[in-house]
Design a protein around this motif. Structure first.
Motif, PDB file in Angstrom:
ATOM      1  N   ALA A 116       0.443  -0.722  -0.302  1.00  0.00           N
ATOM      2  CA  ALA A 116      -0.184  -0.065   0.392  1.00  0.00           C
ATOM      3  C   ALA A 116       1.035   1.640   0.124  1.00  0.00           C
ATOM      4  O   ALA A 116      -0.024   2.200  -0.374  1.00  0.00           O
ATOM      5  CB  ALA A 116      -0.713   0.051   1.378  1.00  0.00           C
ATOM      6  N   GLY A 117       2.337   1.014   0.544  1.00  0.00           N
ATOM      7  CA  GLY A 117       2.877   2.322   0.598  1.00  0.00           C
ATOM      8  C   GLY A 117       2.620   3.300   1.612  1.00  0.00           C
ATOM      9  O   GLY A 117       2.902   4.664   1.755  1.00  0.00           O
ATOM     10  N   ARG A 118       1.991   2.641   3.153  1.00  0.00           N
ATOM     11  CA  ARG A 118       1.416   4.053   3.972  1.00  0.00           C
ATOM     12  C   ARG A 118       1.207   2.535   5.142  1.00  0.00           C
ATOM     13  O   ARG A 118       1.178   1.436   5.043  1.00  0.00           O
ATOM     14  CB  ARG A 118       0.570   4.009   3.910  1.00  0.00           C
ATOM     15  CG  ARG A 118      -0.546   3.491   3.509  1.00  0.00           C
ATOM     16  CD  ARG A 118      -2.368   3.590   3.129  1.00  0.00           C
ATOM     17  NE  ARG A 118      -2.390   3.754   5.174  1.00  0.00           N
ATOM     18  CZ  ARG A 118      -2.914   4.791   5.330  1.00  0.00           C
ATOM     19  NH1 ARG A 118      -3.751   5.816   5.212  1.00  0.00           N
ATOM     20  NH2 ARG A 118      -2.948   4.934   6.765  1.00  0.00           N
ATOM     21  N   GLY A 119       1.614   3.330   6.356  1.00  0.00           N
ATOM     22  CA  GLY A 119       1.470   2.218   7.327  1.00  0.00           C
ATOM     23  C   GLY A 119       0.060   2.203   7.865  1.00  0.00           C
ATOM     24  O   GLY A 119      -1.176   3.140   7.309  1.00  0.00           O
ATOM     25  N   PHE A 120      -0.422   1.158   8.400  1.00  0.00           N
ATOM     26  CA  PHE A 120      -1.647   0.868   8.820  1.00  0.00           C
ATOM     27  C   PHE A 120      -2.359   0.556   9.709  1.00  0.00           C
ATOM     28  O   PHE A 120      -1.372  -0.388  11.150  1.00  0.00           O
ATOM     29  CB  PHE A 120      -2.418  -0.169   8.166  1.00  0.00           C
ATOM     30  CG  PHE A 120      -2.548   0.100   6.996  1.00  0.00           C
ATOM     31  CD1 PHE A 120      -4.091   0.728   6.162  1.00  0.00           C
ATOM     32  CD2 PHE A 120      -2.244  -0.812   6.252  1.00  0.00           C
ATOM     33  CE1 PHE A 120      -4.210   0.953   4.606  1.00  0.00           C
ATOM     34  CE2 PHE A 120      -1.699  -1.234   4.854  1.00  0.00           C
ATOM     35  CZ  PHE A 120      -3.238  -0.293   4.078  1.00  0.00           C
ATOM     36  N   GLU A 121      -2.821   1.920  11.165  1.00  0.00           N
ATOM     37  CA  GLU A 121      -2.675   1.826  12.285  1.00  0.00           C
ATOM     38  C   GLU A 121      -4.379   1.238  12.917  1.00  0.00           C
ATOM     39  O   GLU A 121      -4.631   0.815  14.127  1.00  0.00           O
ATOM     40  CB  GLU A 121      -2.498   2.901  13.078  1.00  0.00           C
ATOM     41  CG  GLU A 121      -1.005   3.086  12.756  1.00  0.00           C
ATOM     42  CD  GLU A 121      -0.513   4.813  13.731  1.00  0.00           C
ATOM     43  OE1 GLU A 121      -1.457   4.922  14.368  1.00  0.00           O
ATOM     44  OE2 GLU A 121       1.019   4.565  14.024  1.00  0.00           O
TER      45      GLU A 121
END
Length: 421
Positions: free
Chosen positions: A117-122
């Motif tokens: 995704a090219g991003r973090g998931f919190e």
């Protein structure tokens, strides 16, 4: 852009869904590729002792089958809700708590999804079966709490849960043009879960869907159980299952049940188990079969055998009989298994699943003829006898097959968008 992901931690396969701008609301559009460009990551961990590393999914299975020394772990989700979850196992001479094992795998899912995704998931919506544990609300609650704690330990700050068949319902709803009463049949690796839901384009936009969900039900029976009973009926007799000692007493069945059950196979490899088998071999009425069993265990080939049985089960969905190549047994050979024999072995399991669907209709106070559609999802929904039994309970409904491995993950991604934005 959706800030949260939907994570389907499955008994056999896992997926992560994320809705991006302009992407279609479907499994193909929502699921992130996790291994070799594929959206599924088999829920498998292999601790490679030769190279002193950990690998996952298809790579884990490939290295195990290639003969690397190490420890293979599969059906990790089956630990939830059992007393094993607070225990530990030995890997490379070190104690590994089962909670840490789950954290390793879920953390790997998160890492791979974030890389794609090219991003973090919190934030995440996790799928869960209707019942982790049958007829034990406290154990079921504890199983969900355990999964929540594991999710937070790997970096998910906010976690919500959704029943897996409801997630599949959301995925199906994204593609229909009129209102329907739908029986969602999610037959996974560890559980069979069902929901009766009113779905439609006008309902899809509602934040609160509680009045649309008429009933949920489930039973802790799934693909790994079908593997187990096929193994016990066909392969395990070659290893002495059902045979006797010279005294007439039966050979204990626990060795065979452990070998036929994915998450207990390693228990057959313990020193204590092997010592007990050595004692039994001296008094066995059919010593050649016990010798074959001991050789299999000494070679740590239980997982290999389970893989052969699973492949046979899958093959029987399309063919009336299949051959299981048993080239790692001593002596090597092959075994023909038939669909009729398989169906006889799992008949009681299918009866239990049918009773669960019947109870669902009673709970919802809905007549089966009112159902418009049966939506099948989950990798084990391909078992012919089970599909026919469920279909016969609502004979007027049309049968629709979703993405067997992706509908839940796609539905969880939709739910994550609605809950977290």
């Amino acid at each position: 852009m959706t800030q949260a992901c939907g994570l389907d931690f499955g008994t056999s396969n896992s997926t992560v869904g994320w809705l991006r701008p302009g992407a279609p609301h479907s499994a193909a559009g929502a699921l992130l590729p996790l291994e070799e460009g594929k959206p599924t990551l088999p829920s498998v961990v292999f601790f490679n002792a030769d190279d002193d590393r950990v690998c996952y999914g298809r790579e884990a299975l490939a290295e195990y089958l290639e003969g690397y020394e190490g420890r293979l772990m599969r059906s990790l989700k089956s630990l939830l809700g059992t007393s094993l979850i607070d225990g530990q196992t030995e890997v490379a001479g070190r104690a590994l708590p089962f909670r840490s094992l789950l954290a390793q795998f879920i953390g790997e899912l998160k890492r791979r999804a974030e890389g794609q995704a090219g991003r973090g998931f919190e934030q995440a919506v996790f799928g869960r079966p209707v019942f982790f544990v049958d007829d034990d609300p406290e154990a079921d609650k504890l199983a969900e709490q355990t999964l929540l704690e594991v999710a937070r330990s790997v970096g998910f700050r906010e976690v919500s849960f959704q029943y897996e068949p409801i997630a599949a319902a959301f995925d199906y709803e994204a593609g229909i043009e009129r209102e329907e009463l739908v029986l969602i049949a999610d037959i996974g690796g560890g559980t069979s879960d069902f929901s009766l839901v009113r779905l439609g384009p006008e309902r899809a936009g509602r934040t609160d869907r509680r009045e649309d969900i008429l009933a949920n039900g489930g039973v802790h029976i799934g693909g790994t159980d079908f593997d187990k009973y096929l193994s016990l009926a066909s392969v395990m007799p070659l290893l002495g299952y059902g045979s006797n000692l010279l005294s007439g007493a039966a050979i204990p069945s626990s060795y065979y049940f452990n070998l036929a059950t994915w998450h207990t196979i390693n228990q057959a490899y313990t020193r204590r188990s092997q010592a007990q088998l050595a004692d039994l071999a001296r008094d066995a009425a059919e010593p050649d079969k016990i010798a074959r069993l001991r050789n299999l265990i000494e070679d740590r080939a239980g997982h290999w055998l389970a893989i052969q049985v699973e492949a046979a089960k899958i093959g029987l969905s399309a063919q009336p009989q299949v051959l299981i190549e048993l080239d790692r047994l001593s002596p090597p050979g092959e075994l023909e298994v038939t669909r009729a024999g398989f169906e006889a072995a799992i008949g009681q399991l299918v009866d239990s699943v049918g009773a669960t669907v019947g109870a669902l209709f009673a709970q919802a106070q809905v007549k089966p003829e009112a159902v418009d559609t049966i939506f099948f999802t989950g990798g084990s929904s391909g078992v012919s006898l089970l599909r026919e039994r469920i279909g016969a309970m609502a004979p007027g409904a049309r049968r629709v097959e979703g993405d067997l491995f992706g509908s839940i993950g796609a539905g969880l991604a939709l739910d994550a968008q609605r809950k977290f934005g």
